[in-house]
Design a protein around this motif. Structure first.
Motif, PDB file in Angstrom:
ATOM      1  N   GLY A 103     -45.884 -12.100 -59.335  1.00 26.75           N
ATOM      2  CA  GLY A 103     -45.555 -12.929 -58.456  1.00 26.75           C
ATOM      3  C   GLY A 103     -44.014 -13.581 -58.651  1.00 26.75           C
ATOM      4  N   ALA A 104     -43.399 -14.096 -57.952  1.00 26.79           N
ATOM      5  CA  ALA A 104     -41.980 -14.773 -58.154  1.00 26.79           C
ATOM      6  C   ALA A 104     -41.886 -16.024 -57.100  1.00 26.79           C
ATOM      7  N   VAL A 105     -41.662 -17.162 -57.378  1.00 29.98           N
ATOM      8  CA  VAL A 105     -41.334 -18.062 -56.673  1.00 29.98           C
ATOM      9  C   VAL A 105     -39.652 -18.416 -56.775  1.00 29.98           C
ATOM     10  N   VAL A 106     -39.008 -18.208 -56.031  1.00 29.58           N
ATOM     11  CA  VAL A 106     -37.552 -18.457 -56.032  1.00 29.58           C
ATOM     12  C   VAL A 106     -37.273 -19.761 -55.663  1.00 29.58           C
ATOM     13  N   ALA A 107     -36.721 -20.821 -56.236  1.00 28.00           N
ATOM     14  CA  ALA A 107     -36.960 -22.157 -55.908  1.00 28.00           C
ATOM     15  C   ALA A 107     -36.183 -22.508 -54.829  1.00 28.00           C
ATOM     16  N   SER A 108     -35.009 -21.893 -54.402  1.00 27.97           N
ATOM     17  CA  SER A 108     -34.151 -22.395 -53.137  1.00 27.97           C
ATOM     18  C   SER A 108     -34.789 -21.711 -51.829  1.00 27.97           C
ATOM     19  N   LEU A 109     -35.358 -20.499 -52.101  1.00 35.44           N
ATOM     20  CA  LEU A 109     -36.138 -19.857 -50.975  1.00 35.44           C
ATOM     21  C   LEU A 109     -37.477 -20.640 -50.490  1.00 35.44           C
ATOM     22  N   ASN A 110     -38.049 -20.745 -51.591  1.00 38.60           N
ATOM     23  CA  ASN A 110     -39.371 -21.448 -51.448  1.00 38.60           C
ATOM     24  C   ASN A 110     -39.410 -22.765 -50.847  1.00 38.60           C
ATOM     25  N   LEU A 111     -38.317 -23.485 -51.091  1.00 37.36           N
ATOM     26  CA  LEU A 111     -38.268 -24.849 -50.747  1.00 37.36           C
ATOM     27  C   LEU A 111     -37.490 -25.214 -49.426  1.00 37.36           C
ATOM     28  N   PHE A 112     -36.462 -24.205 -49.089  1.00 31.46           N
ATOM     29  CA  PHE A 112     -35.837 -24.339 -48.022  1.00 31.46           C
ATOM     30  C   PHE A 112     -35.671 -23.238 -47.072  1.00 31.46           C
ATOM     31  N   GLY A 113     -36.463 -22.304 -47.588  1.00 26.46           N
ATOM     32  CA  GLY A 113     -36.572 -21.036 -46.607  1.00 26.46           C
ATOM     33  C   GLY A 113     -38.103 -20.893 -46.224  1.00 26.46           C
ATOM     34  N   SER A 114     -39.030 -21.619 -46.586  1.00 26.54           N
ATOM     35  CA  SER A 114     -40.389 -21.335 -46.228  1.00 26.54           C
ATOM     36  C   SER A 114     -40.683 -21.430 -44.823  1.00 26.54           C
ATOM     37  N   LYS A 115     -41.806 -20.728 -44.223  1.00 22.16           N
ATOM     38  CA  LYS A 115     -42.072 -20.607 -42.704  1.00 22.16           C
ATOM     39  C   LYS A 115     -43.466 -21.274 -42.648  1.00 22.16           C
TER      40      LYS A 115
ATOM     41  N   ASP B  42     -30.296 -29.992 -43.962  1.00 26.01           N
ATOM     42  CA  ASP B  42     -30.165 -28.768 -43.100  1.00 26.01           C
ATOM     43  C   ASP B  42     -29.155 -27.836 -43.234  1.00 26.01           C
ATOM     44  N   LEU B  43     -28.093 -28.058 -44.046  1.00 17.94           N
ATOM     45  CA  LEU B  43     -27.202 -27.166 -44.539  1.00 17.94           C
ATOM     46  C   LEU B  43     -27.710 -26.192 -45.489  1.00 17.94           C
ATOM     47  N   ILE B  44     -28.743 -26.562 -46.473  1.00 16.02           N
ATOM     48  CA  ILE B  44     -29.419 -25.472 -47.268  1.00 16.02           C
ATOM     49  C   ILE B  44     -30.187 -24.922 -46.621  1.00 16.02           C
ATOM     50  N   LYS B  45     -30.771 -25.373 -45.819  1.00 20.87           N
ATOM     51  CA  LYS B  45     -32.228 -24.572 -44.844  1.00 20.87           C
ATOM     52  C   LYS B  45     -31.383 -23.469 -44.099  1.00 20.87           C
ATOM     53  N   SER B  46     -30.242 -23.815 -43.600  1.00 21.45           N
ATOM     54  CA  SER B  46     -29.477 -23.007 -42.734  1.00 21.45           C
ATOM     55  C   SER B  46     -29.119 -21.790 -43.426  1.00 21.45           C
ATOM     56  N   LYS B  47     -29.029 -21.841 -44.866  1.00 21.19           N
ATOM     57  CA  LYS B  47     -28.562 -20.639 -45.706  1.00 21.19           C
ATOM     58  C   LYS B  47     -29.816 -19.603 -45.806  1.00 21.19           C
ATOM     59  N   PHE B  48     -31.085 -20.274 -46.024  1.00 19.55           N
ATOM     60  CA  PHE B  48     -32.030 -19.734 -46.372  1.00 19.55           C
ATOM     61  C   PHE B  48     -33.059 -19.324 -45.167  1.00 19.55           C
ATOM     62  N   GLY B  49     -32.598 -19.935 -44.036  1.00 16.71           N
ATOM     63  CA  GLY B  49     -33.339 -19.421 -42.780  1.00 16.71           C
ATOM     64  C   GLY B  49     -34.551 -20.272 -42.702  1.00 16.71           C
ATOM     65  N   GLY B  50     -34.671 -21.537 -43.285  1.00 19.48           N
ATOM     66  CA  GLY B  50     -35.711 -22.533 -43.200  1.00 19.48           C
ATOM     67  C   GLY B  50     -35.677 -23.464 -41.964  1.00 19.48           C
TER      68      GLY B  50
END
Ligand code: GLV
Ligand code: MN
Length: 220
Positions: A180-192, A212-220
């Protein structure tokens, strides 16, 4: 004369054996020579059911999925090719797996954790800053080149950054067939669905515009 063992001693002993038992340090030990995963069968309580041994062939014990260089043409300029049980069903129940990590110059395998495994790695090519952070928020790091190894204790946040002029290549190994891999940025800012802004603005002590800016980078 009969000896009386106090109940508290029995409890301490029981807890000690629970935490020192090998099945709590990594995946449980296998109970048979092999159990080639039948990935089409519904997942069972722990791992995958075995395919019938009459259907097992030599190919089940070999995997060429880590030969090819990964595509680093992305946000992080890095690529992790996973050789876990989902890609290589022969690993099922054996408690091990490997990855291939490719990094373009300047590429980052971003901070992440593996909830189910300790990781060790060897640099095959390039020059990398390899870092990890403990649960006490202490940061350890070193610049490594070809032939040098590192270890990341289970669950700790870690990354690799290519600080050389050339491409870098690492092979990593895990004591789990599915770390398993929890990528910090994707996990927090790209979750669905996405984590509420209110949680992230408070957690990181920043304005909603930053979240909002960080979320926009990770599709969150
Ligand atoms: C590297 O950190 C990897 O998870 O393969
Ligand atoms: Mn890792």
């Amino acid at each position: 004369m009969a000896y009386i063992i106090p109940q508290s001693l029995i409890l301490i002993f029981a807890l000690f054996s629970l935490f020192t038992s090998p099945s709590h340090s990594a995946d449980p030990d296998p109970l048979q020579d092999f159990c080639i995963a039948d990935l089409k069968a519904p997942i069972s309580v722990n791992g995958f059911p075995c395919k019938p041994s009459s259907n097992v062939t030599s190919d089940d014990f070999f995997f060429d999925g880590l030969i090819k260089e990964g595509d680093t043409n992305n946000l992080f300029k890095s690529s992790v090719t996973q050789g876990n049980v989902l890609a290589f069903p022969g690993l099922n129940t054996l408690g091990i797996s490997m990855n291939r990590v490719d990094l373009a110059p300047g590429g980052l395998n971003p901070p992440h954790t593996h909830p189910r495994a300790t990781e060790s790695g060897i640099v095959v090519r390039g020059k990398l800053l390899v870092g990890l952070i403990t649960t006490a928020n202490v940061f350890y790091s070193k610049i490594l080149t070809a032939g040098e190894m590192f270890v990341v204790p289970r669950g700790l946040m870690h990354f690799q950054l290519n600080v050389g002029e050339e491409k870098a290549l690492i092979f990593t190994a895990f004591n789990s067939h599915l770390p398993g891999a929890v990528v910090a940025s994707l996990n927090l800012f790209g979750s669905k669905p996405s984590v509420p802004d209110d949680v992230l603005t408070k957690a990181f002590q920043v304005d909603k515009s930053v979240v909002d800016l960080i979320k926009s980078k990770f599709g969150g």
